[in-house]
Design a protein around this motif. Structure first.
Motif, PDB file in Angstrom:
ATOM      1  N   PRO A  30      -7.540  15.787   3.525  1.00 28.55           N
ATOM      2  CA  PRO A  30      -7.638  14.890   2.358  1.00 28.55           C
ATOM      3  C   PRO A  30      -8.612  15.408   1.299  1.00 28.55           C
ATOM      4  CG  PRO A  30      -7.786  13.654   4.393  1.00 28.55           C
ATOM      5  CD  PRO A  30      -7.852  15.087   4.776  1.00 28.55           C
ATOM      6  N   SER A  31      -9.762  15.950   1.748  1.00 27.95           N
ATOM      7  CA  SER A  31     -10.746  16.450   0.789  1.00 27.95           C
ATOM      8  C   SER A  31     -10.181  17.591  -0.027  1.00 27.95           C
ATOM      9  CB  SER A  31     -11.996  16.962   1.497  1.00 27.95           C
ATOM     10  OG  SER A  31     -12.677  15.909   2.075  1.00 27.95           O
TER      11      SER A  31
ATOM     12  N   THR B   6     -17.113   6.881  -1.706  1.00 30.16           N
ATOM     13  CA  THR B   6     -15.875   7.115  -0.971  1.00 30.16           C
ATOM     14  C   THR B   6     -14.708   6.710  -1.859  1.00 30.16           C
ATOM     15  OG1 THR B   6     -16.982   6.728   1.113  1.00 30.16           O
ATOM     16  CG2 THR B   6     -14.586   6.575   1.116  1.00 30.16           C
ATOM     17  N   VAL B   7     -13.849   7.684  -2.118  1.00 30.81           N
ATOM     18  CA  VAL B   7     -12.656   7.390  -2.894  1.00 30.81           C
ATOM     19  C   VAL B   7     -11.606   6.915  -1.910  1.00 30.81           C
ATOM     20  CG1 VAL B   7     -10.934   8.303  -4.475  1.00 30.81           C
ATOM     21  CG2 VAL B   7     -13.249   9.216  -4.487  1.00 30.81           C
TER      22      VAL B   7
ATOM     23  N   VAL C 281     -11.689   9.873   0.882  1.00 28.08           N
ATOM     24  CA  VAL C 281     -12.482  11.098   0.794  1.00 28.08           C
ATOM     25  C   VAL C 281     -13.891  10.721   0.356  1.00 28.08           C
ATOM     26  CG1 VAL C 281     -12.819  13.268  -0.447  1.00 28.08           C
ATOM     27  CG2 VAL C 281     -10.529  12.614   0.288  1.00 28.08           C
ATOM     28  N   GLU C 282     -14.875  11.252   1.087  1.00 34.55           N
ATOM     29  CA  GLU C 282     -16.257  10.939   0.738  1.00 34.55           C
ATOM     30  C   GLU C 282     -16.855  12.071  -0.103  1.00 34.55           C
ATOM     31  OE1 GLU C 282     -18.950  10.539   4.018  1.00 34.55           O
ATOM     32  OE2 GLU C 282     -20.579   9.883   2.717  1.00 34.55           O
TER      33      GLU C 282
ATOM     34  N   LYS D 274     -11.818   2.751  -5.795  1.00 41.36           N
ATOM     35  CA  LYS D 274     -10.392   2.953  -5.535  1.00 41.36           C
ATOM     36  C   LYS D 274      -9.784   3.998  -6.462  1.00 41.36           C
ATOM     37  CE  LYS D 274      -6.242   0.299  -4.715  1.00 41.36           C
ATOM     38  NZ  LYS D 274      -5.481   1.319  -5.410  1.00 41.36           N
ATOM     39  N   TRP D 275      -8.973   4.844  -5.886  1.00 40.27           N
ATOM     40  CA  TRP D 275      -8.217   5.853  -6.645  1.00 40.27           C
ATOM     41  C   TRP D 275      -7.247   5.147  -7.579  1.00 40.27           C
ATOM     42  CZ3 TRP D 275      -6.432  11.173  -6.458  1.00 40.27           C
ATOM     43  CH2 TRP D 275      -5.122  11.364  -6.875  1.00 40.27           C
TER      44      TRP D 275
END
Lengths: 513, 704
Positions: free
Chosen positions: B364-365, B276-277, B296-297, B334-335
């Motif tokens: 989001p994706s 997951t981001v 986003v997963e 983490k982004w």
């Protein structure tokens, strides 16, 4: 490869060399030498080898008995390790499991689980009083229990067990199967026993043997057409042996590394590497030369400087690659490729680096088959363009992936709802959005047909029909016409060829499509 | 050879699942937002509508999905994930069973994509009610086993490869039956009958040439239940039904739990993992000035996590969390705000795997995937237990596919490496690096068109490139001080770029000749050569000697580049200009010549500075022409040409005669004694003694 010297410091290491009478107190000088002295002697041979040939390696010293202690964490200062060897204390009993645990822990903390390492276990050939316990925990590790037995190591590692013992000692004979089991558990390694009686000489020979089989440095030639240079790789490249889906790959790096052509750094796009190696030019005599840093004292001006002043192709290659920001695709073995490039650890020092891919020609998807790359200048049209503005890379995939396709997914909540709402949003902007309206409508209709979801078509038709009745009086006449056309077409899905998309109705109003 | 079970999967679908899945969709809710108030979902973007009178509407009927629709929705999602991550290497086929068996696809690559799958389901149509007791799913399962015995393209290739491993190719696969199962008895019957069928069909396959017996098959019974009812049969696995079969029974319920169950299944079957981001900043649709953070997963092969998860478990436990409603864990990374130049640098990665987003159409994706598809790279940061952070992964798109790259997170054994300038050759400052840069560009690689199958020649384009490169480096002095020819810069262009070609045209021959002739005229005019200061070789040489060095080197260069008859014409031109006879026989000795040249270069390398200086001052020609015989070129051209004696094996003239002729011709010319020679000791004169002294002085002062 980082090396852990795992030294047994149990009390039994303080025995004399003669196994028969361990507590002899004769004047005989030979028996005055204790096993731990021989162990230190052997370790010094290994460390001297590092000083001489593997300056860029790391080694650490861990001693163990019933507890383990990291005497020297990983360092390139091998003299310091030699110093630490002299200060080793005697402790209690041999507990190999503890020692291995310590080595595993220390390596994991320092290098993670991806760096191949060497563990050299130096012991007296007596698995010690903890033997039964060791045997038990080995059994339990086999049965996948919760026990945390350190073997196999959670990183690629060779385990060499060096026995400072007479080959015919009874306790060595009983310990040997146990050692063998440890090495089998780890997968890679060997047991070393002196040939003949335990003397300084035989221990030296044993360590020379260890060095020859495990610590020899790479020496090869880097070729680029007619240009070449003798080089060494640091760390030495390891053979590749892994199971792929349909084949077993077993290759090792050849003594010749051949440059086959060049690519822009941006085009190779950070490809995954199996391993990375510094490429260091060798002198004509085959030595690795490390000149004193430019600002060092001028005492070393003698021999070192001459090596520095003999031109080496490596330096030229590095300079060219750095200047043009390119990499050199090279072959290192049968069906095994890699890239050479200029790499800087920090801003000041850059050097030549070799990244080895996983063996095979089809290993970097965005570069295609490596064997299918050829000189760009001989293609009918040079894909790099006349002014270097274009590039043939990355190779485009034939089939777009779902995230680039606007594919339909209704299995999650809200998927269907948002698709229908999108249709309605466009419906309310008719006739401006006629094309988008029909595009979304057909997308949903097609999915509904594929999913065997005819109820949805009827439902959607009802929604559109209601929309039609709710059109404000000010709306464009085309809006009502298109909506009616759409819901009627949705309802007639089973009568017509269902694969046909619904197309916008040509009306006298729709001039500006 | 791992021969993964997931290489081949066959879905057997019960095409009679007409029953309702219990999932209801309120159609009314979609069109509610028409009048007045704006909806939360983008309704605000509609044109301003004048307020209209509220009409009381007849409510729309809710619609329900059938179990079949649920099944197809779930399967297409399963396939979407698989094909996104393993294009071409993991194959899936479909067999639907009602009154008859419908085989919907094959192992062929062109069948293995979503649009094709949707089309075949469209052609199949909705589920049919065929009446109780008429359905025979075993027929479908048998067809599925038969399908598994058909080799895939890669299996066929390996099996017929005539290598040692050809006989060892294992055939493994998985069959997934999607139906509604009511009792445990049914499961038992399916299991037993399936095993019997497997044994039987294996015998059939073994007796043929084109089919492969199945070495192991995993049977998955997917029990599809309507939403709301609870399943009475618990999940169960039989890992060893026999040596060739394993079995699994799983419930799948329509409605909200459908997606997580499906994810569990696909993760397990294909050894995938979830990342997951977190903290992706996104502009709000409503309010473009503010941004909120989203998660986003993603799914990708498990191996992308090995670098961070294998090791000390307690160090990474904090990264993992369970997904809501699912059995699997996701690793949260983490982004990091991407650097714009990341893509032109070489990042050190240990692996790269394709990904797919789990909820592919969510805002989001699609924001994240579009960002990546547009060529931006995103670093992912792993928080350490100690609180520090490290970049552990990178998301990047290459040619349309998005990949997760694994970065090195631990200490590097290559830290603090010596600089290239500290090793051999590191102190040499006159490498021809700009020229080498041009060589790199001229030897750049590009993908060649795929050779037609079967017509693959013995040599690949890559081997062609090796040839190309060797032609370009036939004569390539690496430093300026070891060459006179290449210090001339534009004066020898385009000769050097033409001569390295495999074949050259007549026009190019003319261009090369022009280069030679213009050099000749430069010499005749007495133009100074653009000898660079750095070149030791040119330093302090007389102009005539400089030209001589150039001519000697040019001859050597041309001799080495005799790739086609046109190349020889250039050499002939050169020879004619210098009253020599072209000796194409030279071509055969070309290798020897390189060795000789290399040896000389090596000899030169081993000389001390002093020797080098002497060597250079004596002129580069000394090795080839005895110094006694040196006649300055300018002089030679003015006087009568030396008698032309045909050289080479064919001439029949002895070397002695040649020698004598040469000597007598030289002696016949009036030749002033060189000033220095008359004063020389042992026939050696130190030239430019003062210069050497000056240099030493200079060096000395620099050191201080």
């Amino acid at each position: 490869m980082p090396t852990v010297v795992l030294l047994d410091v149990s009390l039994s290491m303080s025995r004399g060399v003669d196994a028969v009478s361990p507590c002899q107190e004769e004047e005989d000088t030979e028996s005055q030498i204790l096993r731990k002295d021989l162990a230190v002697h052997g370790c010094n041979i290994l460390l001297d080898h590092f000083i001489q040939h593997c300056k860029l390696e790391f080694a650490s010293l861990i001693v163990f008995s019933s507890v383990y202690k990291v005497l020297m964490p990983f360092t390139r200062d091998f003299e310091a390790i030699k110093g630490a060897l002299n200060l080793v204390d005697e402790c209690d009993k041999t507990c190999i499991e503890v020692g291995l645990m310590g080595a595993a822990q220390h390596i994991l903390e320092e290098w993670g689980n991806g760096t191949p390492c060497q563990v050299v276990l130096v012991t007296d050939g007596n698995a010690g009083t903890g033997q039964h316990h060791l045997q038990k925990s080995m059994m339990s590790s086999h049965s996948r229990g919760a026990s945390q037995f350190p073997l196999p190591f959670p990183f690629p590692a060779k385990l060499n067990i060096v026995c400072i013992a007479n080959p015919n000692e009874p306790c060595l004979q009983t310990s040997k199967p146990l050692y063998q089991r440890l090495i089998e558990l780890n997968g890679e390694g060997d047991i070393l026993v002196p040939e003949g009686n335990l003397t300084k000489q035989s221990v030296s020979e044993m360590f020379e043997h260890l060095i020859k089989n495990n610590f020899s440095s790479y020496s090869g030639v880097l070729h680029c057409g007619s240009l070449s240079a003798p080089v060494t790789l640091s760390p030495p490249p390891q053979p590749y042996c892994r199971h792929h889906d349909f084949e077993i790959m077993r290759v090792s790096v050849d003594p010749t590394i051949t440059v086959l052509g060049f690519l822009n750094t941006g085009d190779v796009s950070s490809p995954p590497a199996f391993s990375r190696h510094l490429v260091l030019p060798l002198s004509a005599k085959g030595d690795m030369v490390m000149l004193p840093k430019a600002d060092a004292g001028s005492d070393d001006e003698g021999t070192g400087n001459d090596e520095g002043k003999i031109p080496s192709f490596c330096v030229l290659l590095h300079g060219g690659l750095k200047r043009e920001n390119m990499v050199a695709l090279s072959q290192v073995g049968e069906n095994w490729y890699g890239i050479l490039y200029s790499w800087a650890d920090n801003k000041k020092k850059s050097n030549l680096m070799l990244s080895l891919f996983v063996p095979g020609v089809d290993v970097i998807p965005w570069m295609g088959k490596l064997s299918n790359l050829g000189p760009a200048s001989q293609l009918p049209v040079n894909p790099y363009g006349p002014s270097d503005t274009s590039s043939p890379f990355p190779l485009k995939v034939h089939e777009k992936k779902s995230y680039a396709l606007n594919s339909v997914v209704w299995v999650r909540q809200g998927g269907l709802q948002s698709d229908i709402q999108k249709i309605l949003r466009h419906a309310r902007k008719l006739p401006d959005k006629t094309q988008s309206f029909y595009k979304e409508l057909n997308r949903v209709r097609k999915a509904a047909l594929a999913y065997g979801f005819s109820e949805l078509l009827e439902g959607l038709a009802n929604v559109l029909e209601r929309e039609c009745t709710l059109l404000p009086p000010t709306s464009h006449p085309d809006a009502a016409i298109q909506l009616q056309h759409a819901y009627e077409a949705l309802r007639s899905h089973d009568r017509k060829d269902s694969r046909q998309n619904i197309t916008p109705l040509k009306t006298t109003f729709s001039g500006n499509d | 050879m791992s021969f993964p079970t997931s290489h081949k999967t066959v879905f057997v679908l019960d095409h009679t699942l007409t029953a309702s899945s219990g999932v209801k969709l309120e159609m009314d809710s979609f069109s509610k937002c028409r009048s007045g108030s704006t909806s939360g979902n983008g309704g605000s973007s509609g044109p301003p509508t004048p307020s209209q009178p509220q009409v009381s509407l007849i409510p729309l009927l809710p619609i329900t999905t059938s179990l079949w629709t649920c099944a197809v929705e779930a399967i297409t999602e399963y396939c979407r994930i698989v094909w996104d991550i393993f294009p071409g290497t993991r194959l899936i086929r479909f067999i639907a069973v009602d009154k008859t068996i419908h085989k919907l696809s094959s192992w062929n690559g062109e069948d293995q994509n979503l649009p094709n799958l949707m089309n075949s389901f469209m052609a199949l149509g909705p589920s049919k009610n065929i009446g109780v007791g008429k359905l025979d799913l075993m027929k479908g399962l048998r067809a599925a086993i038969e399908a598994l015995t058909e080799p895939s393209a890669v299996q066929h290739e390996k099996r017929t490869s005539l290598t040692e491993s050809a006989t060892k190719v294992l055939n493994k696969g998985r069959i997934i039956l999607v139906t509604k199962i009511n009792t445990e008895d049914e499961i038992r019957v399916y299991k037993e009958k399936f095993h019997e069928a497997l044994l039987h069909l294996n015998k059939v396959a073994a007796a043929t040439d084109n089919l492969m017996a199945i070495n192991h098959c995993d049977l998955v019974l997917l029990n599809l239940w309507p939403n709301g009812l609870s399943c009475t049969i618990p999940r169960h696995t039989w890992p060893d039904v026999s040596t060739i079969m394993s079995c699994e029974f799983t419930n799948m319920q329509g409605g909200v739990s459908l997606a997580p169950t499906l994810c569990n299944l696909v993760l397990k079957h294909y050894d995938l993992a979830s990342t997951t981001v977190t903290g992706i900043p996104m502009k709000e649709e409503q309010n473009a000035s503010s941004s909120a953070n989203y998660d986003v997963e993603l799914f990708h092969p498990c191996a992308a996590h090995t670098a961070i998860l294998r090791g000390i478990p307690s160090e990474t436990a904090h990264l993992k969390t369970y997904r809501e409603g699912a059995d699997y864990e996701t690793v949260t990374l983490k982004w990091c705000t991407p650097r714009s130049n990341a893509s032109i640098e070489l990042q050190h990665c240990s692996s790269a795997y394709r990904i797919t987003s789990v909820d592919v159409n969510s805002r989001p994706s699609s924001c994240l995937t579009n960002f990546l598809l547009n060529g931006r790279w995103v670093m992912l940061e792993m928080p350490r237990k100690s609180g520090s952070k490290v970049i552990s992964h990178m998301l990047a798109c290459h040619g349309g596919d998005i990949y997760i790259h694994t970065m090195y997170t631990s200490r590097s054994i290559l830290e603090d490496p010596p600089s290239i300038s500290e090793g051999c050759g590191g102190r040499v400052t006159d490498y021809r690096i700009p020229d080498f840069g041009e060589l790199l560009k001229a030897n750049r690689l590009a993908p060649y068109p795929e050779p037609a199958p079967g017509s693959e020649g013995p040599s690949t384009p890559l081997e062609g490139s090796r040839e190309h490169l060797s032609r370009h480096t036939k004569y390539w002095p690496i430093t300026l001080s070891s060459t006179s020819l290449f210090t001339l810069g534009s004066n020898i262009e385009p000769l050097t770029s033409i001569m390295v070609k495999e074949t050259i045209t007549e026009d190019e021959v003319v261009e090369c000749k022009q280069v030679i002739l213009s050099l000749m005229s430069m010499e005749a005019r007495g133009d100074p050569l653009p000898s660079p200061i750095a070149g030791q070789r040119g330093k302090g040489m007389k102009r005539e000697d400089q030209y001589k060095a150039v001519w000697t080197e040019l001859e050597q260069y041309l001799q080495m580049h005799l790739h086609c008859p046109a190349h020889e014409k250039v050499l002939e031109c050169f020879m004619e200009c210098h009253n020599k006879v072209a000796t194409p026989e030279y071509k055969g000795d070309d290798k020897v010549d390189i060795d000789q040249a290399l040896k000389e270069l090596d000899d030169y390398n081993y000389m001390t500075e002093r020797e080098k200086a002497e060597f250079n001052m004596a002129g580069s020609g000394t090795k080839h022409i005895p110094s006694d015989l040196i006649v300055p070129d300018s002089k030679r051209r003015h006087s009568a040409p030396p008698p032309l004696a045909p050289m080479g094996r064919s001439s029949g003239v002895s070397l002695l005669t040649l020698w004598e002729n040469k000597v007598s011709s030289v002696q016949s010319q009036p030749c002033y004694e060189f000033q220095g020679r008359s004063r020389a000791e042992g026939n050696i004169t130190k030239l430019y003694v003062n210069l050497q002294k000056d240099k030493e002085k200079e060096d000395g002062s620099r050191k201080k």
